[in-house]
Each structure stands twice: as structure tokens, then as C-alpha cells.
Design a protein around this motif. Structure first.
Motif, PDB file in Angstrom:
ATOM      1  N   ARG A 158      43.509  47.858  32.242  1.00 27.76           N
ATOM      2  CA  ARG A 158      44.599  47.313  32.685  1.00 27.76           C
ATOM      3  C   ARG A 158      44.651  47.824  34.311  1.00 27.76           C
ATOM      4  NH1 ARG A 158      44.663  46.168  27.921  1.00 27.76           N
ATOM      5  NH2 ARG A 158      46.431  46.075  26.624  1.00 27.76           N
ATOM      6  N   GLY A 159      43.523  47.713  34.730  1.00 29.97           N
ATOM      7  CA  GLY A 159      43.211  47.973  36.090  1.00 29.97           C
ATOM      8  C   GLY A 159      41.738  47.681  36.588  1.00 29.97           C
ATOM      9  N   CYS A 160      41.247  48.310  37.599  1.00 33.95           N
ATOM     10  CA  CYS A 160      39.639  48.097  38.182  1.00 33.95           C
ATOM     11  C   CYS A 160      39.807  49.194  39.164  1.00 33.95           C
ATOM     12  CB  CYS A 160      39.722  46.735  38.663  1.00 33.95           C
ATOM     13  SG  CYS A 160      40.581  46.584  40.304  1.00 33.95           S
ATOM     14  N   GLY A 161      38.297  49.315  39.554  1.00 28.53           N
ATOM     15  CA  GLY A 161      38.038  50.355  40.548  1.00 28.53           C
ATOM     16  C   GLY A 161      38.425  49.758  41.977  1.00 28.53           C
ATOM     17  N   ARG A 162      38.848  50.813  42.941  1.00 29.34           N
ATOM     18  CA  ARG A 162      39.097  50.440  44.212  1.00 29.34           C
ATOM     19  C   ARG A 162      37.937  49.743  44.939  1.00 29.34           C
ATOM     20  NH1 ARG A 162      40.311  56.226  46.517  1.00 29.34           N
ATOM     21  NH2 ARG A 162      40.745  55.189  48.525  1.00 29.34           N
ATOM     22  N   THR A 163      38.268  49.131  45.974  1.00 33.38           N
ATOM     23  CA  THR A 163      37.260  48.179  46.731  1.00 33.38           C
ATOM     24  C   THR A 163      36.988  48.644  48.517  1.00 33.38           C
ATOM     25  OG1 THR A 163      38.821  46.471  47.125  1.00 33.38           O
ATOM     26  CG2 THR A 163      37.333  46.480  45.169  1.00 33.38           C
ATOM     27  N   ASP A 164      37.630  49.707  48.808  1.00 34.38           N
ATOM     28  CA  ASP A 164      37.811  50.178  50.012  1.00 34.38           C
ATOM     29  C   ASP A 164      36.573  51.028  50.709  1.00 34.38           C
ATOM     30  OD1 ASP A 164      38.885  52.269  48.732  1.00 34.38           O
ATOM     31  OD2 ASP A 164      40.424  52.564  49.863  1.00 34.38           O
ATOM     32  N   PHE A 165      35.607  51.163  50.017  1.00 31.66           N
ATOM     33  CA  PHE A 165      34.634  51.960  50.383  1.00 31.66           C
ATOM     34  C   PHE A 165      33.266  51.775  49.809  1.00 31.66           C
ATOM     35  CE2 PHE A 165      36.871  54.749  47.538  1.00 31.66           C
ATOM     36  CZ  PHE A 165      35.969  55.411  46.868  1.00 31.66           C
ATOM     37  N   GLN A 166      32.329  52.688  50.088  1.00 29.14           N
ATOM     38  CA  GLN A 166      30.963  52.288  49.472  1.00 29.14           C
ATOM     39  C   GLN A 166      30.581  50.940  49.318  1.00 29.14           C
ATOM     40  OE1 GLN A 166      31.908  55.074  46.028  1.00 29.14           O
ATOM     41  NE2 GLN A 166      29.886  55.435  46.159  1.00 29.14           N
ATOM     42  N   GLY A 167      30.599  49.945  50.043  1.00 27.97           N
ATOM     43  CA  GLY A 167      30.306  48.616  50.362  1.00 27.97           C
ATOM     44  C   GLY A 167      31.055  47.929  49.174  1.00 27.97           C
ATOM     45  N   LEU A 214      43.539  41.305  37.580  1.00 24.35           N
ATOM     46  CA  LEU A 214      42.565  40.600  37.256  1.00 24.35           C
ATOM     47  C   LEU A 214      42.914  39.130  36.646  1.00 24.35           C
ATOM     48  CD1 LEU A 214      39.945  43.210  36.774  1.00 24.35           C
ATOM     49  CD2 LEU A 214      39.625  41.313  38.475  1.00 24.35           C
ATOM     50  N   THR A 215      44.188  39.185  36.188  1.00 23.07           N
ATOM     51  CA  THR A 215      44.766  38.099  35.634  1.00 23.07           C
ATOM     52  C   THR A 215      45.038  36.934  36.590  1.00 23.07           C
ATOM     53  OG1 THR A 215      46.737  39.190  35.131  1.00 23.07           O
ATOM     54  CG2 THR A 215      45.414  38.907  33.383  1.00 23.07           C
ATOM     55  N   LYS A 216      45.336  37.651  37.885  1.00 18.64           N
ATOM     56  CA  LYS A 216      45.962  36.784  39.010  1.00 18.64           C
ATOM     57  C   LYS A 216      44.764  35.825  39.857  1.00 18.64           C
ATOM     58  CE  LYS A 216      50.057  39.261  39.385  1.00 18.64           C
ATOM     59  NZ  LYS A 216      49.698  39.943  38.097  1.00 18.64           N
ATOM     60  N   ASP A 217      44.962  34.986  40.628  1.00 23.25           N
ATOM     61  CA  ASP A 217      44.168  34.252  41.050  1.00 23.25           C
ATOM     62  C   ASP A 217      43.472  35.093  42.036  1.00 23.25           C
ATOM     63  OD1 ASP A 217      45.385  33.830  44.057  1.00 23.25           O
ATOM     64  OD2 ASP A 217      47.006  33.152  42.590  1.00 23.25           O
ATOM     65  N   GLU A 218      42.245  34.620  43.085  1.00 22.18           N
ATOM     66  CA  GLU A 218      41.447  35.449  43.689  1.00 22.18           C
ATOM     67  C   GLU A 218      42.344  35.843  44.879  1.00 22.18           C
ATOM     68  OE1 GLU A 218      37.230  35.212  45.875  1.00 22.18           O
ATOM     69  OE2 GLU A 218      37.418  33.979  44.241  1.00 22.18           O
ATOM     70  N   GLU A 219      43.051  35.355  45.572  1.00 22.24           N
ATOM     71  CA  GLU A 219      43.775  35.517  46.743  1.00 22.24           C
ATOM     72  C   GLU A 219      44.531  36.555  46.314  1.00 22.24           C
ATOM     73  OE1 GLU A 219      42.876  34.960  50.085  1.00 22.24           O
ATOM     74  OE2 GLU A 219      41.283  33.968  48.937  1.00 22.24           O
ATOM     75  N   THR A 220      45.463  36.278  45.370  1.00 22.50           N
ATOM     76  CA  THR A 220      46.266  37.337  45.127  1.00 22.50           C
ATOM     77  C   THR A 220      45.747  38.616  44.681  1.00 22.50           C
ATOM     78  OG1 THR A 220      47.930  35.634  44.056  1.00 22.50           O
ATOM     79  CG2 THR A 220      48.554  37.748  43.399  1.00 22.50           C
ATOM     80  N   PHE A 221      44.691  38.582  44.025  1.00 24.37           N
ATOM     81  CA  PHE A 221      43.831  39.900  43.636  1.00 24.37           C
ATOM     82  C   PHE A 221      43.572  40.764  44.940  1.00 24.37           C
ATOM     83  CE2 PHE A 221      39.734  42.068  43.071  1.00 24.37           C
ATOM     84  CZ  PHE A 221      40.107  42.768  42.136  1.00 24.37           C
ATOM     85  N   LYS A 222      43.050  39.906  46.153  1.00 24.89           N
ATOM     86  CA  LYS A 222      42.508  40.502  47.299  1.00 24.89           C
ATOM     87  C   LYS A 222      43.715  41.095  48.123  1.00 24.89           C
ATOM     88  CE  LYS A 222      39.809  37.971  49.976  1.00 24.89           C
ATOM     89  NZ  LYS A 222      39.223  36.686  50.543  1.00 24.89           N
ATOM     90  N   SER A 223      44.620  40.731  47.823  1.00 30.95           N
ATOM     91  CA  SER A 223      46.082  40.994  48.686  1.00 30.95           C
ATOM     92  C   SER A 223      46.409  42.137  47.932  1.00 30.95           C
ATOM     93  CB  SER A 223      47.250  39.986  48.472  1.00 30.95           C
ATOM     94  OG  SER A 223      48.251  40.683  48.973  1.00 30.95           O
ATOM     95  N   ILE A 224      46.264  42.406  46.532  1.00 28.73           N
ATOM     96  CA  ILE A 224      46.640  43.590  45.744  1.00 28.73           C
ATOM     97  C   ILE A 224      45.798  44.866  46.229  1.00 28.73           C
ATOM     98  CG2 ILE A 224      46.597  44.714  43.587  1.00 28.73           C
ATOM     99  CD1 ILE A 224      47.582  41.691  42.470  1.00 28.73           C
TER     100      ILE A 224
END
Length: 256
Positions: A158-167, A214-224
Motif C-alpha cells: 500500500r505504498g512505495c519508496g520515496r523518490t527525492d534523493f539518490q537519483g 500507484l493506482t492513480k494516473d502518472e501525473e497524480t502520482f508525481k504530484s503525490i
């Protein structure tokens, strides 16, 4: 510790244990081909603080540990790979080539890591870090069923890893999960590197249906992902340099 298997054939072949390191809520997974004379085994995402516990279990079960594998360069704990190399003769460390880290075996998408008659297929799932991979059991009849995917931090329950560092890249992570994990059979078991709420396992079908990101569309996911406002990992400055050499310790050495 938990184990899961549905078919008697799989049960006789695969020995599986899920182990927890409480401080960082990290799961380490032990898999072995129990029907093979040598009982060869692999550890996925070992933690430095629980190496003695893990190796004690390996001895009790009569296994021959041949690989200590990492799904990525962790930022919240030091991998146990280096310590294990110093304690287990002939053991090889494993991490993805894309991670830029050092290890005995640098794997890429499509590679297979063999232990006895069983194997784990490597799938590239970058996005949390540049070098994230998911290890997946095979499709052949003699491999465990249902399939198992060790997703690291790419896909959590019910989640995913953060995407704000380490490339990291939210766009890349979204594509990785949808193309490499959500395309697996729906009953594939999902075993992440962490869980902070006590969940131990999920399935591809569950995450495709209930994952709030990850059930959202890509743009919504990026915003989250851009608005998580997470604090800096307290172990990052120590963990990342150590993990770039697979947890190199005084008693261990790795080759590039």
C-alpha cells in the motif's frame, strides 16, 4: 518468521523465511533449495545489526549460504553483506550494476541468480534509486508457485519508496512498477524491503487495486510524491557510503 507455499512440490523444494530488523523496519528474506544435497541459500537485504541472528538460523537449518543480495543501496540502514562476507567462506555479494556500488556480482535486467535448482530473475525497477532491482522467482513448473517478487523499496505494501534523493524519479518509479511488477501474474506474492505498519506480504492484484499511490494516473502520482515532505533519513550519511561498497567492514573485503 513466516513461510508461505501452496503446492507440495514447492514446499519440498523451497525453504523460505521472512526476518525483521525492528529499528529500520527492514525485512530480510532467506531462500534455500531444500531438496538439493547442499541446501544452497540466498539472503536478500541483510542488515548489519541482525547478521548473527541470520547466520545462526542458516546454521540451524543446515544451509549453505552462497549469495547475500541487495535490492538497492539502502539509505536507512547499513547492509549486512560485508559482515557476512567476513564470516561465510566463499559467499558472494550481489547488487545491481546500475547502482554504481561494488559487489562480487553486479546484476542487470534479465540475469538469473541460481541457488541449486531454484533461481531469482532480475528485473530493473529504478525510481526510488537509480539502481533498484526486483528479484522474482521463475515461471518453470519446478519453481515456487505462486511466484514471489522481492520488490525492495520500489513497491511497498500500500505504498512505495520515496523518490527525492539518490537519483530518484517519480516518473521512472511509476513506469518501473507498472511495467515490471504489475505485469506479473496477479497472484504473485509481493515481499517488500520494509513495512512500517506490520504488514508482511501482499499480492500484485491487491496492490493494483488498493495501493493509494500507484493506482492513480502518472501525473497524480508525481504530484503525490512531490508533496510528501519527508524528513532526511537519519542514517543516510552513514548508510549510503557503507552500502556503496556493500557494507564493507574491517573483517570483510569486496571486489568491484
Amino acid at each position: 518468521m513466516g513461510s508461505y507455499s501452496t503446492s507440495s512440490q514447492s514446499q519440498q523444494k523451497l525453504l523460505f523465511r521472512q526476518l525483521l530488523e525492528k529499528e529500520s523496519s527492514t525485512y530480510t528474506y532467506l531462500l534455500a533449495d531444500f531438496s538439493h544435497p547442499d541446501k544452497p541459500a540466498v539472503l536478500i537485504d541483510p542488515v548489519d545489526k541482525t547478521v548473527d541472528r541470520d547466520l545462526s538460523l542458516v546454521r540451524e537449518l543446515g544451509l549453505k549460504l552462497i549469495y547475500a543480495m541487495n535490492t538497492h543501496v539502502h539509505a536507512d540502514h547499513v547492509t549486512g553483506t560485508g559482515l557476512i562476507k567476513g564470516k561465510v567462506l566463499g559467499l558472494k555479494s550481489v547488487i545491481s550494476k546500475a547502482s554504481g556500488a561494488k559487489a562480487d556480482l553486479l546484476v542487470e535486467a534479465g540475469d538469473k541468480v541460481q541457488f541449486g535448482d531454484l533461481f531469482l530473475e532480475v528485473r530493473a525497477t529504478p525510481g526510488h534509486t537509480l539502481g533498484c532491482v526486483t528479484y522474482v522467482t521463475g515461471t518453470e513448473p519446478n519453481q515456487p508457485q505462486p511466484r514471489m517478487a522481492f520488490t525492495g523499496d520500489a513497491l511497498l505494501i500500500r505504498g512505495c519508496g520515496r523518490t527525492d534523493f539518490q537519483g530518484g524519479s517519480s516518473q521512472q518509479l511509476y513506469k518501473s512498477v507498472h511495467s515490471q511488477i504489475f505485469t506479473l501474474p496477479k497472484n504473485t506474492l509481493i515481499y517488500p524491503a520494509h513495512d512500517y505498519r506490520g504488514f508482511t506480504v501482499s499480492t500484485v492484484e491487491e496492490e493494483m487495486q488498493y495501493n493509494p499511490r500507484l493506482t492513480k494516473d502518472e501525473e497524480t502520482f508525481k504530484s503525490i510524491m512531490e508533496n510528501l515532505n519527508l524528513s532526511y533519513p537519519k542514517m543516510m550519511d552513514k548508510a549510503v557510503p557503507a552500502n556503496m561498497v556493500c557494507g564493507l567492514q574491517d573483517s570483510a573485503s569486496v571486489s568491484s
